[in-house]
Design an enzyme around this catalytic site. Sequence first.
Site, PDB file in Angstrom:
ATOM      1  N   SER A  95     -11.122   2.189  -1.107  1.00 17.76           N
ATOM      2  CA  SER A  95     -10.437   1.668  -2.152  1.00 17.76           C
ATOM      3  C   SER A  95      -9.992   2.279  -3.563  1.00 17.76           C
ATOM      4  O   SER A  95     -10.303   4.071  -3.046  1.00 17.76           O
ATOM      5  CB  SER A  95     -10.001  -0.037  -2.401  1.00 17.76           C
ATOM      6  OG  SER A  95      -8.695  -0.729  -3.066  1.00 17.76           O
ATOM      7  N   ASP A 217      -0.120  -3.746   3.506  1.00 12.79           N
ATOM      8  CA  ASP A 217      -1.652  -3.266   2.781  1.00 12.79           C
ATOM      9  C   ASP A 217      -0.302  -3.535   1.224  1.00 12.79           C
ATOM     10  O   ASP A 217      -0.024  -2.431   0.742  1.00 12.79           O
ATOM     11  CB  ASP A 217      -2.108  -2.049   2.429  1.00 12.79           C
ATOM     12  CG  ASP A 217      -3.774  -1.753   1.393  1.00 12.79           C
ATOM     13  OD1 ASP A 217      -3.505  -3.027   1.054  1.00 12.79           O
ATOM     14  OD2 ASP A 217      -4.319  -1.187   1.850  1.00 12.79           O
ATOM     15  N   HIS A 245      -6.229  -4.800   2.928  1.00 12.98           N
ATOM     16  CA  HIS A 245      -6.192  -3.509   1.944  1.00 12.98           C
ATOM     17  C   HIS A 245      -7.994  -3.466   2.501  1.00 12.98           C
ATOM     18  O   HIS A 245      -8.433  -2.175   1.870  1.00 12.98           O
ATOM     19  CB  HIS A 245      -6.643  -4.262   0.536  1.00 12.98           C
ATOM     20  CG  HIS A 245      -6.465  -3.211  -0.661  1.00 12.98           C
ATOM     21  ND1 HIS A 245      -6.315  -1.917  -0.605  1.00 12.98           N
ATOM     22  CD2 HIS A 245      -7.851  -2.498  -1.529  1.00 12.98           C
ATOM     23  CE1 HIS A 245      -6.815  -1.155  -1.321  1.00 12.98           C
ATOM     24  NE2 HIS A 245      -8.268  -1.360  -2.266  1.00 12.98           N
TER      25      HIS A 245
END
Length: 267
Positions: A95, A217, A245
Amino acid sequence: MDIARRNNVSVTGNPQGPVVVLAHGFGCDQNMWRLTVPALAADYRLVLFDYVGSGGSDLSAFSEARYASLEGYAQDVVEVCEALDLRDAAFVGHSVSAMIGVLAAERAPERIGALAMVAPSPRYIDDVDYHGGFSADDIDELMTSMESNYLGWSAAMAPAIMGNPERPELGEELTSSFCATDPGMARVFARATFLSDSREDLKKVDVPTLILECTQDVIAPREVGAFVHRAIPGSTLVTLSATGHCPHLSAPEATNTALSGFLAGLR
């Protein structure tokens, strides 16, 4: 300062192997890599850590001035690499850590020789000819909700971020991780994350790069993966058979297979 204690650094795996640094995302800690470590430990020296304000880090080292932008977290990465004298490490960032890795590699190119980005996003807010997944109003609302009731925000947001509603235990784990983070420090990290714009930094990446995206996502839609792939010449984009995610938790086999293939190609 004792960097190992500050960032709760742990080193495992093959001490003679190439170095792989595993970096967690917002609201998480190094424990999120527990399903990846066994897949890589035989061949690689693995370095895990927690950003200041997360997990088992030294919370007394937190400075809002330093961590109000992603540059502060990138400096954490550089200092961990320096403390361990890492050279040409492969940096695996989940991320927001994918962009933190980009910034760290720019600062210390001798330390980081490859990037693997798991569900990356260089900008979360939509822009002209760019789909980040959120409007500016969306992010304002998200920040307001977080600042007024962090625990309630975590309970609502974490399952949506994780996806995979048919496996509620995954969302519950992420909720617990969010809730274990100091609310004030989490708000600083969230603002640094969701208000960041690292699109120009992608153009400076000149190391082998793997981009892993999921089929669905809510945080990093597939348009973002395509954007990152176009922005980094020679990068490899892999769409995992996974949703949500956090594919390293929801689809560890697919994630580990992709990472292992990429890392093997660097040797």
